[in-house]
Design a protein around this motif. Structure first.
Motif, mmCIF file in Angstrom:
data_model
loop_
_atom_site.group_PDB
_atom_site.id
_atom_site.type_symbol
_atom_site.label_atom_id
_atom_site.label_comp_id
_atom_site.label_asym_id
_atom_site.label_seq_id
_atom_site.Cartn_x
_atom_site.Cartn_y
_atom_site.Cartn_z
ATOM 1 N N SER A 170 0.832 -1.197 0.000
ATOM 2 C CA SER A 170 0.000 0.000 0.000
ATOM 3 C C SER A 170 0.858 1.235 0.000
ATOM 4 N N PHE A 171 0.212 2.309 -0.265
ATOM 5 C CA PHE A 171 0.906 3.510 -0.660
ATOM 6 C C PHE A 171 0.295 4.692 0.072
ATOM 7 N N VAL A 172 1.095 5.378 0.871
ATOM 8 C CA VAL A 172 0.595 6.572 1.569
ATOM 9 C C VAL A 172 1.572 7.719 1.338
ATOM 10 N N LEU A 173 1.039 8.838 0.908
ATOM 11 C CA LEU A 173 1.862 10.021 0.639
ATOM 12 C C LEU A 173 1.521 11.137 1.614
ATOM 13 N N GLY A 174 2.307 12.209 1.547
ATOM 14 C CA GLY A 174 1.957 13.433 2.261
ATOM 15 C C GLY A 174 2.474 13.472 3.677
ATOM 16 N N GLY A 175 1.934 14.406 4.446
ATOM 17 C CA GLY A 175 2.381 14.598 5.822
ATOM 18 C C GLY A 175 1.853 13.482 6.713
ATOM 19 N N HIS A 176 2.473 13.353 7.902
ATOM 20 C CA HIS A 176 2.083 12.320 8.859
ATOM 21 C C HIS A 176 1.055 12.931 9.802
ATOM 22 N N GLY A 177 -0.127 13.168 9.266
ATOM 23 C CA GLY A 177 -1.164 13.771 10.092
ATOM 24 C C GLY A 177 -2.487 13.376 9.504
ATOM 25 N N ASP A 178 -3.521 14.054 9.965
ATOM 26 C CA ASP A 178 -4.850 13.684 9.503
ATOM 27 C C ASP A 178 -5.032 13.959 8.015
ATOM 28 N N THR A 179 -4.090 14.710 7.422
ATOM 29 C CA THR A 179 -4.198 15.019 5.994
ATOM 30 C C THR A 179 -3.378 14.054 5.131
ATOM 31 N N MET A 180 -2.811 13.004 5.731
ATOM 32 C CA MET A 180 -2.001 12.072 4.922
ATOM 33 C C MET A 180 -2.851 11.515 3.773
ATOM 34 N N VAL A 181 -2.169 11.052 2.728
ATOM 35 C CA VAL A 181 -2.880 10.679 1.507
ATOM 36 C C VAL A 181 -2.673 9.194 1.165
ATOM 37 N N PRO A 182 -3.533 8.306 1.683
ATOM 38 C CA PRO A 182 -3.456 6.911 1.223
ATOM 39 C C PRO A 182 -3.931 6.861 -0.235
ATOM 40 N N VAL A 183 -3.071 6.343 -1.126
ATOM 41 C CA VAL A 183 -3.406 6.363 -2.557
ATOM 42 C C VAL A 183 -3.866 4.965 -2.968
ATOM 43 N N ILE A 184 -5.171 4.839 -3.273
ATOM 44 C CA ILE A 184 -5.669 3.477 -3.513
ATOM 45 C C ILE A 184 -5.297 2.961 -4.899
ATOM 46 N N GLN A 185 -5.036 3.875 -5.851
ATOM 47 C CA GLN A 185 -4.706 3.393 -7.190
ATOM 48 C C GLN A 185 -3.372 2.631 -7.208
ATOM 49 N N TYR A 186 -2.473 2.956 -6.253
ATOM 50 C CA TYR A 186 -1.180 2.265 -6.187
ATOM 51 C C TYR A 186 -1.121 1.243 -5.050
ATOM 52 N N SER A 187 -2.265 0.991 -4.428
ATOM 53 C CA SER A 187 -2.304 -0.013 -3.363
ATOM 54 C C SER A 187 -2.857 -1.296 -3.975
ATOM 55 N N THR A 188 -2.135 -2.399 -3.745
ATOM 56 C CA THR A 188 -2.479 -3.622 -4.488
ATOM 57 C C THR A 188 -2.491 -4.869 -3.606
ATOM 58 N N VAL A 189 -3.159 -5.891 -4.126
ATOM 59 C CA VAL A 189 -2.995 -7.245 -3.580
ATOM 60 C C VAL A 189 -2.347 -8.042 -4.699
ATOM 61 N N SER A 190 -1.120 -8.470 -4.477
ATOM 62 C CA SER A 190 -0.338 -9.176 -5.509
ATOM 63 C C SER A 190 -0.436 -8.485 -6.866
ATOM 64 N N GLY A 191 -0.287 -7.183 -6.857
ATOM 65 C CA GLY A 191 -0.251 -6.423 -8.105
ATOM 66 C C GLY A 191 -1.611 -5.979 -8.624
#
Ligand code: APR
Length: 320
Positions: A170-191
């Protein structure tokens, strides 16, 4: 070859867990530093006594003297205060900024060639301040947030899909706070990207949205349960993964708070993005394409980090 030396600044919950993991993994000799007398020495002795059982030979020492971190290859900073229920990470700013000043000066004077991983919150501001106070090169000072935030996201996704965490990226960008950005398009299960898994009927957008929200407030959920402090097992594990990437030149692609110089449209700020970590420290910033929603969320997160730096500069004029 001499053993590597790992200095841990802050011998609290995360510091102690870092020392335990570093010893178990045989990363090198360990120095635990804290301002409180007795605590680093006591923890070092306790941890040393794990050696005969676990079969590790690491030399673990506790100290209140920065001179003892001299020659450290890696320094992991957790010094400062942790959150209590009702506090945001930003509430820690004033106290922990002063701590970063002392730590930065201690590192500059004793171990200026180390790779420094900051864990103290509010992370994005503290890693920036630590770099400023220490004067170390930017590529040798990073903040640990993304590995932890991604681990939280991956854990929740593995639970949702009922699959092994080993297959979840899984993929999380941005600051380490409530505004962090989990990016679902780059989060995968076995690709297989999460949006495709939703289409395949493995979950729903609503359930994934709830997981994104739970990831964003993942630290707060644990603070609320513990009541006396904040998470420490997963933060320590995440810090150690970054230290290993550097010490063993693994060239791992990990999300970390690093100094950006125009990437993602951000200049002269520490923000969480994917980077390559190897023997050269931060060897590369990986700039991925983001959809409009992720771009918008990242911009909000970057603004939140900028606000924290304004607050830091108002507290300590030497940072201007
Ligand atoms: N220099 C060195 N150590 C210090 C200093 C200082 N100036 N000021 C405080 N400390 C030490 C404390 O004595 C304590 O042992 O830092 C340690 C912090 O430990 P904990 O309170 O147990 O906090 P911990 O859970 O380890 O979290 C540390 O990491 O995730 C962040 O938000 C968290 O900022 C917090 C930090």
């Amino acid at each position: 070859m001499a053993r590597k030396k790992i200095a841990l600044i802050g011998a609290g919950n995360i510091g102690g867990t870092l020392a335990h993991l570093a010893a178990l993994k045989g990363l090198g000799d360990i120095v635990l530093f804290d301002v409180v007398e007795g605590v680093p020495q006591g923890k070092a002795l306790d941890l040393s006594q794990c050696g005969p059982v676990e079969g590790f030979d690491a030399k673990i020492t506790g100290t209140n003297d920065y001179a003892d971190i001299a020659g450290a290859d890696v320094i992991i900073v957790t010094a400062g205060v942790a959150r209590k229920p009702g506090m945001s990470r930003d509430d820690l700013l004033g106290i922990n900024l002063k701590v970063m000043k002392a730590v930065g000066e201690g590192i500059a004077a004793n171990a200026p060639n180390a790779f420094v991983i900051c864990i103290t919150n509010p992370l994005d501001a503290m890693v920036w301040a630590l770099r400023e106070f220490s004067g170390l090169p930017h590529h040798m000072v990073v903040g640990m947030a993304g590995v932890l935030d991604s681990a939280r996201f991956s854990h929740f996704l593995a639970d949702e899909f009922n699959v092994s965490v080993k297959d979840v990226t899984s993929f999380v960008l941005g600051g380490h706070g409530d505004t962090m950005v989990p990016v679902i398009q780059y989060s995968t299960v076995s690709g297989i990207p999460v949006p495709d898994l939703i289409k395949m009927g493995f979950s729903t957008q609503e359930r994934i949205d709830a997981i994104v929200q739970r990831t964003r407030s993942g630290g707060g959920e644990i603070v609320g349960l513990l009541k006396t402090g904040s998470a420490f097992y997963a933060p320590a594990t995440s810090g150690i993964a970054m230290a290993e990437a550097y010490l063993n030149d693994q060239k791992r692609v990990l999300p970390a708070a690093v100094h950006l110089t125009g990437q993602y449209g951000v200049d002269n700020l520490y923000v969480g993005v994917p980077v390559v970590i190897g023997a050269g420290g931060v060897e590369k910033v990986v700039e991925i394409a983001l959809d409009d929603e992720a771009k918008g969320n990242l911009a909000v997160s970057v603004d939140a980090v900028k606000e924290l730096l304004v607050a830091c500069k108002a507290i300590d004029s030497s940072l201007n």
